[in-house]
Motif scaffolding. Structure first.
Motif, PDB file in Angstrom:
ATOM      1  N   ILE A   4       0.833  -1.198   0.000  1.00  0.00           N
ATOM      2  CA  ILE A   4       0.000   0.000   0.000  1.00  0.00           C
ATOM      3  C   ILE A   4       0.868   1.248   0.000  1.00  0.00           C
ATOM      4  O   ILE A   4       1.783   1.381   0.813  1.00  0.00           O
ATOM      5  CB  ILE A   4      -0.948   0.007   1.223  1.00  0.00           C
ATOM      6  CG1 ILE A   4      -1.863  -1.220   1.171  1.00  0.00           C
ATOM      7  CG2 ILE A   4      -1.774   1.301   1.271  1.00  0.00           C
ATOM      8  CD1 ILE A   4      -2.760  -1.369   2.376  1.00  0.00           C
ATOM      9  N   PHE A   5       0.560   2.165  -0.913  1.00  0.00           N
ATOM     10  CA  PHE A   5       1.226   3.465  -0.956  1.00  0.00           C
ATOM     11  C   PHE A   5       0.377   4.472  -0.181  1.00  0.00           C
ATOM     12  O   PHE A   5      -0.822   4.592  -0.427  1.00  0.00           O
ATOM     13  CB  PHE A   5       1.375   3.967  -2.391  1.00  0.00           C
ATOM     14  CG  PHE A   5       2.465   3.310  -3.196  1.00  0.00           C
ATOM     15  CD1 PHE A   5       3.143   2.195  -2.736  1.00  0.00           C
ATOM     16  CD2 PHE A   5       2.806   3.808  -4.448  1.00  0.00           C
ATOM     17  CE1 PHE A   5       4.149   1.596  -3.483  1.00  0.00           C
ATOM     18  CE2 PHE A   5       3.798   3.227  -5.211  1.00  0.00           C
ATOM     19  CZ  PHE A   5       4.479   2.117  -4.723  1.00  0.00           C
ATOM     20  N   VAL A   6       1.011   5.200   0.732  1.00  0.00           N
ATOM     21  CA  VAL A   6       0.382   6.337   1.400  1.00  0.00           C
ATOM     22  C   VAL A   6       0.988   7.583   0.777  1.00  0.00           C
ATOM     23  O   VAL A   6       2.187   7.838   0.919  1.00  0.00           O
ATOM     24  CB  VAL A   6       0.599   6.302   2.921  1.00  0.00           C
ATOM     25  CG1 VAL A   6       0.001   7.539   3.589  1.00  0.00           C
ATOM     26  CG2 VAL A   6      -0.011   5.039   3.514  1.00  0.00           C
ATOM     27  N   ILE A   7       0.151   8.345   0.082  1.00  0.00           N
ATOM     28  CA  ILE A   7       0.617   9.471  -0.728  1.00  0.00           C
ATOM     29  C   ILE A   7      -0.017  10.743  -0.197  1.00  0.00           C
ATOM     30  O   ILE A   7      -1.243  10.846  -0.127  1.00  0.00           O
ATOM     31  CB  ILE A   7       0.237   9.258  -2.210  1.00  0.00           C
ATOM     32  CG1 ILE A   7       0.843   7.938  -2.723  1.00  0.00           C
ATOM     33  CG2 ILE A   7       0.704  10.433  -3.055  1.00  0.00           C
ATOM     34  CD1 ILE A   7       0.320   7.498  -4.077  1.00  0.00           C
ATOM     35  N   THR A   8       0.821  11.715   0.165  1.00  0.00           N
ATOM     36  CA  THR A   8       0.296  12.919   0.804  1.00  0.00           C
ATOM     37  C   THR A   8       0.800  14.197   0.148  1.00  0.00           C
ATOM     38  O   THR A   8       1.869  14.230  -0.458  1.00  0.00           O
ATOM     39  CB  THR A   8       0.695  12.962   2.294  1.00  0.00           C
ATOM     40  OG1 THR A   8       2.124  12.851   2.406  1.00  0.00           O
ATOM     41  CG2 THR A   8       0.043  11.841   3.075  1.00  0.00           C
ATOM     42  N   TYR A   9      -0.010  15.223   0.309  1.00  0.00           N
ATOM     43  CA  TYR A   9       0.438  16.596   0.087  1.00  0.00           C
ATOM     44  C   TYR A   9       0.088  17.363   1.348  1.00  0.00           C
ATOM     45  O   TYR A   9      -1.052  17.297   1.831  1.00  0.00           O
ATOM     46  CB  TYR A   9      -0.225  17.254  -1.125  1.00  0.00           C
ATOM     47  CG  TYR A   9       0.149  18.717  -1.196  1.00  0.00           C
ATOM     48  CD1 TYR A   9       1.411  19.091  -1.645  1.00  0.00           C
ATOM     49  CD2 TYR A   9      -0.707  19.702  -0.723  1.00  0.00           C
ATOM     50  CE1 TYR A   9       1.799  20.418  -1.653  1.00  0.00           C
ATOM     51  CE2 TYR A   9      -0.326  21.038  -0.730  1.00  0.00           C
ATOM     52  CZ  TYR A   9       0.919  21.395  -1.190  1.00  0.00           C
ATOM     53  OH  TYR A   9       1.312  22.706  -1.177  1.00  0.00           O
ATOM     54  N   SER A  10       1.062  18.082   1.889  1.00  0.00           N
ATOM     55  CA  SER A  10       0.830  18.822   3.129  1.00  0.00           C
ATOM     56  C   SER A  10       1.621  20.120   3.095  1.00  0.00           C
ATOM     57  O   SER A  10       2.824  20.100   2.847  1.00  0.00           O
ATOM     58  CB  SER A  10       1.246  17.979   4.342  1.00  0.00           C
ATOM     59  OG  SER A  10       0.871  18.586   5.552  1.00  0.00           O
ATOM     60  N   ALA A  48       7.987  30.538   1.669  1.00  0.00           N
ATOM     61  CA  ALA A  48       8.582  31.295   2.773  1.00  0.00           C
ATOM     62  C   ALA A  48       7.634  32.385   3.252  1.00  0.00           C
ATOM     63  O   ALA A  48       7.485  32.612   4.459  1.00  0.00           O
ATOM     64  CB  ALA A  48       9.915  31.889   2.342  1.00  0.00           C
ATOM     65  N   LYS A  49       6.984  33.055   2.322  1.00  0.00           N
ATOM     66  CA  LYS A  49       6.031  34.106   2.686  1.00  0.00           C
ATOM     67  C   LYS A  49       4.804  33.529   3.394  1.00  0.00           C
ATOM     68  O   LYS A  49       4.153  34.206   4.187  1.00  0.00           O
ATOM     69  CB  LYS A  49       5.614  34.882   1.446  1.00  0.00           C
ATOM     70  CG  LYS A  49       6.715  35.773   0.899  1.00  0.00           C
ATOM     71  CD  LYS A  49       6.284  36.531  -0.344  1.00  0.00           C
ATOM     72  CE  LYS A  49       7.408  37.428  -0.854  1.00  0.00           C
ATOM     73  NZ  LYS A  49       7.027  38.152  -2.080  1.00  0.00           N
ATOM     74  N   MET A  50       4.511  32.266   3.099  1.00  0.00           N
ATOM     75  CA  MET A  50       3.387  31.582   3.745  1.00  0.00           C
ATOM     76  C   MET A  50       3.781  30.989   5.092  1.00  0.00           C
ATOM     77  O   MET A  50       2.944  30.421   5.783  1.00  0.00           O
ATOM     78  CB  MET A  50       2.868  30.468   2.831  1.00  0.00           C
ATOM     79  CG  MET A  50       2.230  30.958   1.549  1.00  0.00           C
ATOM     80  SD  MET A  50       1.896  29.606   0.376  1.00  0.00           S
ATOM     81  CE  MET A  50       0.762  28.593   1.320  1.00  0.00           C
ATOM     82  N   HIS A  51       5.069  31.097   5.436  1.00  0.00           N
ATOM     83  CA  HIS A  51       5.609  30.524   6.673  1.00  0.00           C
ATOM     84  C   HIS A  51       5.416  29.003   6.726  1.00  0.00           C
ATOM     85  O   HIS A  51       5.181  28.432   7.795  1.00  0.00           O
ATOM     86  CB  HIS A  51       4.988  31.184   7.910  1.00  0.00           C
ATOM     87  CG  HIS A  51       5.116  32.678   7.906  1.00  0.00           C
ATOM     88  ND1 HIS A  51       6.324  33.318   8.077  1.00  0.00           N
ATOM     89  CD2 HIS A  51       4.187  33.651   7.721  1.00  0.00           C
ATOM     90  CE1 HIS A  51       6.138  34.628   8.016  1.00  0.00           C
ATOM     91  NE2 HIS A  51       4.853  34.858   7.789  1.00  0.00           N
ATOM     92  N   ALA A  52       5.511  28.378   5.558  1.00  0.00           N
ATOM     93  CA  ALA A  52       5.376  26.925   5.484  1.00  0.00           C
ATOM     94  C   ALA A  52       6.670  26.260   5.945  1.00  0.00           C
ATOM     95  O   ALA A  52       7.762  26.700   5.564  1.00  0.00           O
ATOM     96  CB  ALA A  52       5.054  26.503   4.059  1.00  0.00           C
ATOM     97  N   PRO A  53       6.578  25.214   6.757  1.00  0.00           N
ATOM     98  CA  PRO A  53       7.785  24.513   7.195  1.00  0.00           C
ATOM     99  C   PRO A  53       8.407  23.717   6.053  1.00  0.00           C
ATOM    100  O   PRO A  53       7.753  23.512   5.012  1.00  0.00           O
ATOM    101  CB  PRO A  53       7.262  23.579   8.298  1.00  0.00           C
ATOM    102  CG  PRO A  53       5.837  23.325   7.918  1.00  0.00           C
ATOM    103  CD  PRO A  53       5.353  24.603   7.300  1.00  0.00           C
ATOM    104  N   PRO A  54       9.645  23.273   6.205  1.00  0.00           N
ATOM    105  CA  PRO A  54      10.274  22.450   5.160  1.00  0.00           C
ATOM    106  C   PRO A  54       9.488  21.173   4.910  1.00  0.00           C
ATOM    107  O   PRO A  54       8.827  20.649   5.813  1.00  0.00           O
ATOM    108  CB  PRO A  54      11.662  22.130   5.746  1.00  0.00           C
ATOM    109  CG  PRO A  54      11.890  23.163   6.795  1.00  0.00           C
ATOM    110  CD  PRO A  54      10.550  23.514   7.348  1.00  0.00           C
ATOM    111  N   LYS A  55       9.564  20.673   3.707  1.00  0.00           N
ATOM    112  CA  LYS A  55       8.894  19.425   3.364  1.00  0.00           C
ATOM    113  C   LYS A  55       9.593  18.251   4.048  1.00  0.00           C
ATOM    114  O   LYS A  55      10.798  18.292   4.313  1.00  0.00           O
ATOM    115  CB  LYS A  55       8.907  19.212   1.841  1.00  0.00           C
ATOM    116  CG  LYS A  55       8.149  20.263   1.057  1.00  0.00           C
ATOM    117  CD  LYS A  55       6.667  20.212   1.333  1.00  0.00           C
ATOM    118  CE  LYS A  55       5.927  21.266   0.539  1.00  0.00           C
ATOM    119  NZ  LYS A  55       4.493  21.317   0.909  1.00  0.00           N
ATOM    120  N   PRO A  56       8.863  17.182   4.332  1.00  0.00           N
ATOM    121  CA  PRO A  56       9.487  16.008   4.951  1.00  0.00           C
ATOM    122  C   PRO A  56      10.427  15.308   3.973  1.00  0.00           C
ATOM    123  O   PRO A  56      10.350  15.529   2.755  1.00  0.00           O
ATOM    124  CB  PRO A  56       8.292  15.119   5.309  1.00  0.00           C
ATOM    125  CG  PRO A  56       7.227  15.525   4.338  1.00  0.00           C
ATOM    126  CD  PRO A  56       7.423  16.994   4.109  1.00  0.00           C
TER     127      PRO A  56
END
Length: 199
Positions: A4-10, A48-56
């Motif tokens: 099973i693949f667990v596929i995410t966008y966050s 960066a302007k959205m203050h999004a953390p680094p991707k996993p």
């Protein structure tokens, strides 16, 4: 064993947190699990302007990779009651697989996050079902398999359509213990269904 693949966008990490519990449930049921993320389409400057953390540190899924899995659980936040553009772009890249019906008969499910209780958790999945239908994939809903879904004493994300979390408009709310338990339960139940279909 079912693969099973667990596929995410966050964007802010809420979905990835829920995915950890989903994976726990899948493995509890004996599934082989691979984790992937969907490619980001926003620039580093905008993030960066959205203050999004680094991707996993997860591999980015490519459409051609999907044929290797027996089943899929997709996790993503809602954008006005539908998938984020990044997720839509990924699904749009699967046209070659569609022409061959390479994913037909493979089960898929969803988990999700919204800013508010009524932010479109159910309709986000509903608006994605045509993609599964065109590929001939089998949608596996969660149902009301966890008692927390009947708990109205506090804010709890998720529904019969899948596990979920509510992040608040500013992203300050993290997945609760009950939401994570629902996610683990969904993973376990989904793996059992996928194994039956794979057999």
């Amino acid at each position: 064993m079912v693969n099973i693949f667990v596929i995410t966008y966050s964007t802010y990490g809420h979905i990835n947190k829920v995915a950890e519990s989903v994976v726990t449930g899948l493995k509890k049921a004996g599934a082989v699990v691979s984790r992937y993320q969907i490619a980001e389409t926003l620039s580093d400057e905008i993030l960066a302007k959205m203050h999004a953390p680094p991707k996993p540190d997860l591999p980015v899924i490519q459409a051609k990779d999907l044929v290797e899995a027996d089943a899929f659980l997709f996790g993503f936040p809602t954008r006005y009651g539908t998938t984020p553009a990044q997720v839509k772009a990924f699904f749009d890249s699967t046209g070659q697989l569609w022409t061959k019906q390479a994913l037909a008969g493979k089960p898929a499910g969803f988990f999700f996050s919204t800013a508010s209780q009524h932010g479109g958790q159910e309709v986000t999945v509903f608006s994605t079902l045509p993609i599964l239908a065109h590929h001939g994939m089998i949608y596996v809903p969660f149902g009301y398999a966890n008692a927390h879904l009947f708990d109205n004493s506090e804010v709890i994300g998720g529904s019969a359509w899948g596990a979920g979390t509510i992040a608040n408009g500013d992203g300050s709310r993290q997945p609760s213990q009950k939401e994570l338990e629902i996610a683990e339960n969904q993973g376990e139940n989904f793996a059992k269904v996928a194994a039956k279909l794979a057999a």
